[in-house]
Design an enzyme around this catalytic site. Structure first.
Site, PDB file in Angstrom:
ATOM      1  N   SER A 148      18.299   1.048 -44.741  1.00  0.00           N
ATOM      2  CA  SER A 148      17.598   1.674 -45.807  1.00  0.00           C
ATOM      3  C   SER A 148      17.619   3.390 -45.311  1.00  0.00           C
ATOM      4  O   SER A 148      18.529   4.079 -45.611  1.00  0.00           O
ATOM      5  CB  SER A 148      16.237   0.982 -45.776  1.00  0.00           C
ATOM      6  OG  SER A 148      15.813   1.673 -47.087  1.00  0.00           O
ATOM      7  N   PHE A 149      16.485   3.951 -45.066  1.00  0.00           N
ATOM      8  CA  PHE A 149      16.252   5.297 -44.563  1.00  0.00           C
ATOM      9  C   PHE A 149      17.285   5.227 -43.228  1.00  0.00           C
ATOM     10  O   PHE A 149      18.133   6.195 -43.268  1.00  0.00           O
ATOM     11  CB  PHE A 149      14.888   5.252 -43.858  1.00  0.00           C
ATOM     12  CG  PHE A 149      14.629   6.153 -43.061  1.00  0.00           C
ATOM     13  CD1 PHE A 149      14.357   7.681 -43.029  1.00  0.00           C
ATOM     14  CD2 PHE A 149      14.284   5.682 -41.628  1.00  0.00           C
ATOM     15  CE1 PHE A 149      13.831   8.473 -42.141  1.00  0.00           C
ATOM     16  CE2 PHE A 149      14.080   6.626 -40.554  1.00  0.00           C
ATOM     17  CZ  PHE A 149      13.994   7.976 -40.875  1.00  0.00           C
ATOM     18  N   ASP A 153      17.057  -6.524 -54.797  1.00  0.00           N
ATOM     19  CA  ASP A 153      16.340  -5.513 -53.941  1.00  0.00           C
ATOM     20  C   ASP A 153      15.467  -4.762 -54.873  1.00  0.00           C
ATOM     21  O   ASP A 153      15.864  -4.387 -55.878  1.00  0.00           O
ATOM     22  CB  ASP A 153      17.274  -4.647 -53.188  1.00  0.00           C
ATOM     23  CG  ASP A 153      16.633  -3.438 -52.033  1.00  0.00           C
ATOM     24  OD1 ASP A 153      15.406  -3.417 -52.316  1.00  0.00           O
ATOM     25  OD2 ASP A 153      17.284  -3.159 -51.254  1.00  0.00           O
ATOM     26  N   HIS A 187      14.949  -6.542 -49.871  1.00  0.00           N
ATOM     27  CA  HIS A 187      15.448  -5.585 -49.070  1.00  0.00           C
ATOM     28  C   HIS A 187      15.621  -5.729 -47.670  1.00  0.00           C
ATOM     29  O   HIS A 187      15.851  -4.943 -46.913  1.00  0.00           O
ATOM     30  CB  HIS A 187      14.422  -4.390 -49.234  1.00  0.00           C
ATOM     31  CG  HIS A 187      14.684  -3.073 -48.799  1.00  0.00           C
ATOM     32  ND1 HIS A 187      15.782  -2.328 -49.092  1.00  0.00           N
ATOM     33  CD2 HIS A 187      14.067  -2.308 -47.814  1.00  0.00           C
ATOM     34  CE1 HIS A 187      15.698  -0.976 -48.670  1.00  0.00           C
ATOM     35  NE2 HIS A 187      14.892  -1.021 -47.869  1.00  0.00           N
ATOM     36  N   SER A 190      12.210   2.847 -43.171  1.00  0.00           N
ATOM     37  CA  SER A 190      10.867   3.571 -42.849  1.00  0.00           C
ATOM     38  C   SER A 190       9.887   3.038 -43.842  1.00  0.00           C
ATOM     39  O   SER A 190       8.814   3.705 -44.194  1.00  0.00           O
ATOM     40  CB  SER A 190      11.303   5.041 -44.108  1.00  0.00           C
ATOM     41  OG  SER A 190      11.650   4.638 -45.221  1.00  0.00           O
TER      42      SER A 190
END
Length: 279
Positions: A105-106, A226, A254, A36
């Protein structure tokens, strides 16, 4: 950005959302769901992963509603439920009954929620730097979701993603900035995660009891360094999911799929190939 951009693939209606997507390779399908960050798209997130996985399987990577070249929600309202509906609608529109999912992630939160709500649609699950559980908002994620447009701000945001600063070129920052400045894109992004932002981590989180009931073989991947989503989140996911394995990359932020592109793709392909062999 010119219409010849490699970020633009094919288009299909998915649960009422005009969805931009990429479709490469042949074989059992794997669906990649991006993160995101501002200016993100499926291609920006997965451009190194797609050709490597496509050597042995069909790779589908879509822009979620409000991101990339998929249309924003007409009412400006975004939620985990609506993104899950779009992903399932995407499968339905393409006639894909079941797929492997790789979520970043998202995108990990979406993949996790989809597997919980529609377990029969998922064969195996890969969660990379994933959200999807409650955790304390990090300063880096607060900055990412609170991004205001400028090339300099984009470069600052991108510095939180990577362990290796050599990846952070001025050209890349400008490309991501320009991608986020197309008509309607920044407006959609600003509507998704307004302050206070801890609530959006909660909104993307699945109940731990549901996570613990997941029947799927799951690969959990995280960069040790991260700063956006803490590695402890993936450690918790791996401890909750019964049929899981956890892989941690050192000297990695990340962007596992970019900083360790070949290793990541090989790890994912080997994991998915076990299911291919058993089919």
């Amino acid at each position: 950005m010119p219409t010849t951009s490699p970020e633009i693939g094919q288009s299909i209606a998915a649960a009422g959302v005009k969805t931009n997507y990429h479709d490469q390779g042949r074989g059992f399908p794997v669906i990649l769901i991006h993160g995101s960050g501002p200016g993100v798209s499926a291609w920006a997130n997965w451009r190194q992963t797609i050709p490597l996985l496509a050597q042995s399987r069909r790779v589908l990577a879509l822009d979620m509603a409000g991101f990339g070249y998929s249309e924003p929600q007409a009412d400006g309202a975004y939620s985990l439920e609506r993104w899950v509906e779009q992903a399932v609608g995407f499968m339905d529109a393409l006639g894909v009954e079941q797929a492997d999912f790789v979520g970043n992630s998202f995108g990990g939160a979406i993949s996790l929620a989809l597997a919980i709500r529609h377990p029969q649609r998922v064969r195996r699950l890969v969660l990379m730097g994933a959200a999807g559980l409650e955790f304390e908002l990090t300063p880096a994620l607060d900055a990412v979701w609170g991004y205001t447009p400028s090339v300099e701000n984009m470069k600052t945001i991108m510095s939180t993603f990577a362990y290796d600063d050599s990846l952070l070129t001025d050209d890349l920052a400008r490309l991501r900035y320009e991608a986020g400045m197309r008509p309607g894109v920044q407006e959609a992004y600003a509507a998704m995660f307004p302050a206070p932002r801890q609530r959006w981590i909660s909104a993307l989180a699945s109940p731990e009891a549901d996570v613990a009931r997941l029947p799927h073989e799951t690969l959990v991947v995280h960069g040790r360094d991260d700063r956006v989503v803490p590695v402890s989140n993936s450690q918790r996911l791996a401890s909750l999911i019964p049929r899981s394995q956890f892989h941690q990359y050192g000297q990695c932020g990340h962007w596992t799929q970019i900083e360790h592109a070949a290793r990541f793709a090989r790890l994912v392909n080997d994991f998915l190939a076990e299911a291919d062999a058993a089919a």
